[in-house]
Design a protein around this motif. Structure first.
Motif, PDB file in Angstrom:
ATOM      1  N   VAL A 199     -70.718 -32.184 -22.776  1.00 26.41           N
ATOM      2  CA  VAL A 199     -69.587 -32.971 -23.583  1.00 26.41           C
ATOM      3  C   VAL A 199     -69.341 -34.396 -23.117  1.00 26.41           C
ATOM      4  O   VAL A 199     -69.218 -35.265 -23.784  1.00 26.41           O
ATOM      5  N   ALA A 200     -69.610 -34.312 -21.582  1.00 25.79           N
ATOM      6  CA  ALA A 200     -69.609 -35.784 -20.983  1.00 25.79           C
ATOM      7  C   ALA A 200     -70.494 -36.497 -21.848  1.00 25.79           C
ATOM      8  O   ALA A 200     -70.366 -37.875 -21.787  1.00 25.79           O
ATOM      9  N   ALA A 201     -71.838 -36.117 -21.732  1.00 20.85           N
ATOM     10  CA  ALA A 201     -73.003 -37.102 -22.483  1.00 20.85           C
ATOM     11  C   ALA A 201     -72.411 -37.479 -23.854  1.00 20.85           C
ATOM     12  O   ALA A 201     -72.816 -38.495 -24.422  1.00 20.85           O
ATOM     13  N   LEU A 202     -71.934 -36.503 -24.644  1.00 21.07           N
ATOM     14  CA  LEU A 202     -71.490 -36.855 -26.144  1.00 21.07           C
ATOM     15  C   LEU A 202     -70.280 -37.715 -25.968  1.00 21.07           C
ATOM     16  O   LEU A 202     -70.438 -38.632 -26.802  1.00 21.07           O
ATOM     17  N   GLU A 203     -69.465 -37.641 -25.150  1.00 20.56           N
ATOM     18  CA  GLU A 203     -68.185 -38.537 -25.311  1.00 20.56           C
ATOM     19  C   GLU A 203     -68.858 -40.034 -24.929  1.00 20.56           C
ATOM     20  O   GLU A 203     -68.329 -41.034 -25.463  1.00 20.56           O
ATOM     21  N   LYS A 204     -69.871 -40.254 -24.003  1.00 19.78           N
ATOM     22  CA  LYS A 204     -70.237 -41.704 -23.700  1.00 19.78           C
ATOM     23  C   LYS A 204     -70.807 -42.287 -25.158  1.00 19.78           C
ATOM     24  O   LYS A 204     -70.631 -43.642 -25.109  1.00 19.78           O
ATOM     25  N   LYS A 205     -71.349 -41.341 -26.259  1.00 22.60           N
ATOM     26  CA  LYS A 205     -71.776 -41.937 -27.257  1.00 22.60           C
ATOM     27  C   LYS A 205     -70.728 -41.889 -28.298  1.00 22.60           C
ATOM     28  O   LYS A 205     -71.099 -42.223 -29.639  1.00 22.60           O
ATOM     29  N   GLY A 206     -69.679 -41.474 -28.122  1.00 25.88           N
ATOM     30  CA  GLY A 206     -68.667 -41.324 -28.919  1.00 25.88           C
ATOM     31  C   GLY A 206     -68.943 -40.312 -30.284  1.00 25.88           C
ATOM     32  O   GLY A 206     -68.203 -40.474 -31.374  1.00 25.88           O
ATOM     33  N   LEU A 207     -69.562 -39.230 -29.923  1.00 24.13           N
ATOM     34  CA  LEU A 207     -69.817 -38.073 -30.870  1.00 24.13           C
ATOM     35  C   LEU A 207     -69.068 -37.008 -30.631  1.00 24.13           C
ATOM     36  O   LEU A 207     -69.038 -35.980 -31.409  1.00 24.13           O
ATOM     37  N   ALA A 208     -68.182 -37.110 -29.413  1.00 22.76           N
ATOM     38  CA  ALA A 208     -67.307 -35.851 -29.425  1.00 22.76           C
ATOM     39  C   ALA A 208     -66.031 -36.045 -28.503  1.00 22.76           C
ATOM     40  O   ALA A 208     -66.041 -37.209 -27.828  1.00 22.76           O
TER      41      ALA A 208
END
Length: 420
Positions: A337-346
């Motif tokens: 989730v941390a990786a997704l948040e960095k890209k604005g995907l989650a």
């Protein structure tokens, strides 16, 4: 050519559905080259049978114990007894059945067993579980040091995190190190070393989980996406076309009570589909329950996915350009989730005021197919087109580099000739 002329490949997935499904997808693409058998699991036997693969029995870790302890950042499940028992059981199966290679997904003892029996090991793993991961793994909220590290500046926090992680991986590795000394196997001193095979398949997008200085025995086919054998027509017929649709899955490791707020009547404005809610935590006129959902059939009709942050569900959603809201249960899901948040995907709902859930869902349910979601959908689609070629390249490499072992199995070299 008949299947019994092919060399044998044994598959040892960790006992969660996501790992079995990833291996089943790989097995589909490797089946032109190998005769394939899976470690039996009563919960996933129907999936294996549907693909036409055989099974074998083998002692393994108790996945329920592992998940329960992972939620507390507790690695005591990797005890001397548990690691030793699984290692010896796997080695015994390999010696009895005589495969040309073994394939494992998040199976920590399989490298030991493969090395003891002299069989090449194909490892399926996430990018963050390699020594080549390009980011710092975020400390889990369940770790006792988390409240203190959160108060530090980012760079200092990362330095302390990496130091602590290095010590933790060495400590976790102790049972493996003892077995390596006892059986005169190669020396290693880090748990991540045990996750690495002779051949490695990374099932992530590098844009989300960057890797650096990868050796040649690593293959990156991208997300491994399972497609089932049903089309979920019955579910689609129940959807109200005037409402946005939310798909909810907490996987085999998630906690359904975390999404019980969706029972509130204010969420009746959405179609809500649940997959795998075996205890019926979510119920009501706006809830549609199913034991399993085929994403390719259903997700074109879904606007938002609410999940635990597991690899399989995350990539199924992104492959359709669908935004995600996540309630995680353990550290690996937090890393996803941390990786997704960095890209604005989650967006993580883990530390969010429950009174804001309604507004957050109303915002995120409109994002499907926009901007970053369109881009990641296209990128995953391109990876998917190359998947069969990548699997074929891996199979041919394994067969070519282990001709001596392969030649002992009936007509196995003919398999290599036919696919060269």
């Amino acid at each position: 050519m008949k299947h019994y002329n092919k060399p044998l490949l044994l598959v040892f997935p960790f006992g969660l559905l996501s790992h079995y499904l990833r291996c089943l997808v790989l097995a589909r693409h490797l089946s032109p080259y190998f005769r394939i058998r899976f470690a039996y699991h009563k919960d996933y036997a129907p999936f294996i049978q549907a693909e036409g693969f055989g099974t074998f029995d083998c002692i393994t870790f108790d996945e329920k114990e592992v998940i329960a302890k992972a939620r507390k950042f507790d690695f005591s499940w990797l005890s001397d007894d548990a690691v030793g028992s699984c290692f010896l059981a796997q080695a015994d199966v390999i010696e009895r059945l005589g495969p040309v290679a073994v394939l494992g997904d998040a199976m920590p003892t399989l490298k030991l067993a493969a090395e003891k029996t002299g069989v090449p090991y194909i490892s399926v793993l996430n990018g963050y579980m390699t020594r080549y991961y390009g980011h710092v793994r975020k400390l889990s909220r369940s770790h006792m040091a988390y409240p203190y590290l959160e108060k530090l500046p980012r760079r200092i926090k990362e330095v302390f995190t990496e130091m602590g992680e290095s010590m933790a991986f060495r400590e976790i590795h102790r049972p493996f190190k003892k077995l390596r000394l006892k059986y005169n196997l190669s020396r290693h001193d880090n748990y991540l070393d045990e996750m690495e095979g002779d051949y490695n398949i990374i099932c992530d997008m590098e844009t989300l989980f960057p890797l650096r200085d990868l050796p040649q025995n690593y293959y990156i086919p991208g997300p491994i996406l399972y497609t089932g054998h049903n089309n979920d027509n019955n579910i689609k017929e129940q959807l109200n076309p005037q409402k946005k649709t939310i798909f909810v899955s907490m996987g085999s490791s998630g906690e359904w009570q975390k999404v019980a707020f969706l029972n509130h009547p204010e969420y009746d404005v959405y179609n809500i589909i649940t997959a795998g809610d075996t205890h019926g935590v979510l119920k009501g006129p706006h809830i549609i329950n199913t034991p399993f959902a085929d994403a390719d059939s259903l997700f074109p009709h879904v606007d938002l996915v609410l999940c635990h942050g597991g690899n399989g569900t995350v990539y199924q959603a992104l492959s359709h350009g669908i935004p995600l809201l996540c309630k995680t249960s353990h550290f690996e899901q937090e890393w996803n989730v941390a990786a997704l948040e960095k890209k604005g995907l989650a967006k993580s709902l883990d530390r969010v005021d429950k009174n804001t859930y309604t507004a957050i869902i109303a915002e995120w349910v409109t994002k499907k197919g926009t901007g970053a979601f369109s881009a990641i959908k296209t990128a995953i689609s391109h990876k998917k087109e190359l998947f069969e070629a990548t699997a074929g390249q891996l199979a041919r490499t394994v067969l070519a580099e282990h001709k001596g072992k392969v030649s002992g199995q009936a007509s196995a070299l003919k398999v290599l000739e036919l696919h060269s």
